[in-house]
Design an enzyme around this catalytic site. Structure first.
Site, PDB file in Angstrom:
ATOM      1  N   ILE A 127      90.598 -17.021   4.358  1.00 19.09           N
ATOM      2  CA  ILE A 127      90.559 -17.799   5.603  1.00 19.09           C
ATOM      3  C   ILE A 127      91.377 -17.073   6.668  1.00 19.09           C
ATOM      4  CG2 ILE A 127      91.043 -20.025   6.692  1.00 19.09           C
ATOM      5  CD1 ILE A 127      88.946 -20.170   4.407  1.00 19.09           C
ATOM      6  N   LYS A 128      90.714 -16.786   7.778  1.00 22.34           N
ATOM      7  CA  LYS A 128      91.386 -16.053   8.849  1.00 22.34           C
ATOM      8  C   LYS A 128      91.882 -17.069   9.881  1.00 22.34           C
ATOM      9  CE  LYS A 128      90.355 -11.598  10.977  1.00 22.34           C
ATOM     10  NZ  LYS A 128      89.305 -10.828  11.630  1.00 22.34           N
ATOM     11  N   LEU A 129      93.181 -17.012  10.131  1.00 20.22           N
ATOM     12  CA  LEU A 129      93.808 -17.969  11.050  1.00 20.22           C
ATOM     13  C   LEU A 129      94.550 -17.204  12.141  1.00 20.22           C
ATOM     14  CD1 LEU A 129      95.512 -20.241   8.336  1.00 20.22           C
ATOM     15  CD2 LEU A 129      93.470 -20.817   9.649  1.00 20.22           C
TER      16      LEU A 129
END
Ligand code: E4P
Length: 218
Positions: free
Chosen positions: A82-84
């Site tokens: 998950i890219k945040l």
């Protein structure tokens, strides 16, 4: 050093995965838009093509909605990271997901202070953008040096430095010299890594001389 490929073009990913050089993939909303395809479909297809981490970026700005989007994305495949974004909400969401054992890539990192926060939030990866710093007249590689040096001081920092926004092979070799864990490369830069004019010239000469022998290996 691990190589990720920075694209949402599945044709290109397939071609480069066949080289055996790919350890993962990074995407971002701009790359998804460029693909002209549905986000979830592209990520699912990429996850089938590559065993390593495939970064898929949330688009919400608040932590609660980021977590809801992450819940959808992580269901796609086990190798989704998950890219945040590196904001306080992104860091909050990162802490939450990392505590659940979810792989997080904290992106849009432009300072060593931000990278310290990403490590403290338990991110699997932090993505400092070297090319975009160079573009505004700052030294992107200096940031990689700072982050690698800082991370090495603390055994409890498990975050890997994922060098992003790479523009050329020099970025890759400099990042490797500094001990960065991962480089995410645009496909053209990955291809450039193997190229050298003297390799081409030397090969042409060897083949010309080989023809003269009239011999065969098989
Ligand atoms: C990384 O994860 C980003 O997708 C990427 O490296 C950004 O690169 P750019 O600055 O060339 O857009």
């Amino acid at each position: 050093m691990k190589f990720f490929i920075d694209t949402a073009d599945t044709k290109e990913i397939k071609e480069l995965a066949a080289t055996g050089m790919l350890d993962g993939v990074t995407t971002n909303p701009s790359l998804i838009a460029k693909s002209g395809r549905k986000f979830l479909d592209v990520v699912a297809e990429i996850c089938d093509l590559v065993e390593g981490p495939v970064s898929a970026e949330v688009t919400a700005l608040d932590a609660e909605t980021m977590l809801k989007e992450a819940a959808v994305l992580k269901k796609i495949a086990k190798n989704v990271a998950i890219k945040l974004p590196l904001t306080w909400d992104g860091l909050r969401a990162c802490r939450h997901l990392s505590d659940e054992g979810v792989m997080v890539n904290v992106t849009l990192c432009f300072s060593a202070a931000q990278a310290i926060l990403a490590a403290k939030a338990g991110a699997a990866f932090v993505s400092p953008f070297v090319g975009r710093l160079d573009d505004i007249g700052q030294d992107g590689m200096h940031l990689i040096e700072e982050i690698c040096t800082i991370y090495r001081q603390y055994d409890n920092f498990k975050t890997e430095v994922l060098v992003a926004s790479i523009r050329n092979p020099i970025h890759v070799t400099k990042a490797a010299k500094l001990g960065a864990h991962v480089a995410t490369l645009p496909p053209a830069v990955l291809k450039q890594l193997a190229q050298h004019v003297l390799t081409d010239k030397g090969l042409a000469q060897f083949l010309a001389d080989w023809q003269k022998t009239g011999d065969k290996i098989i």
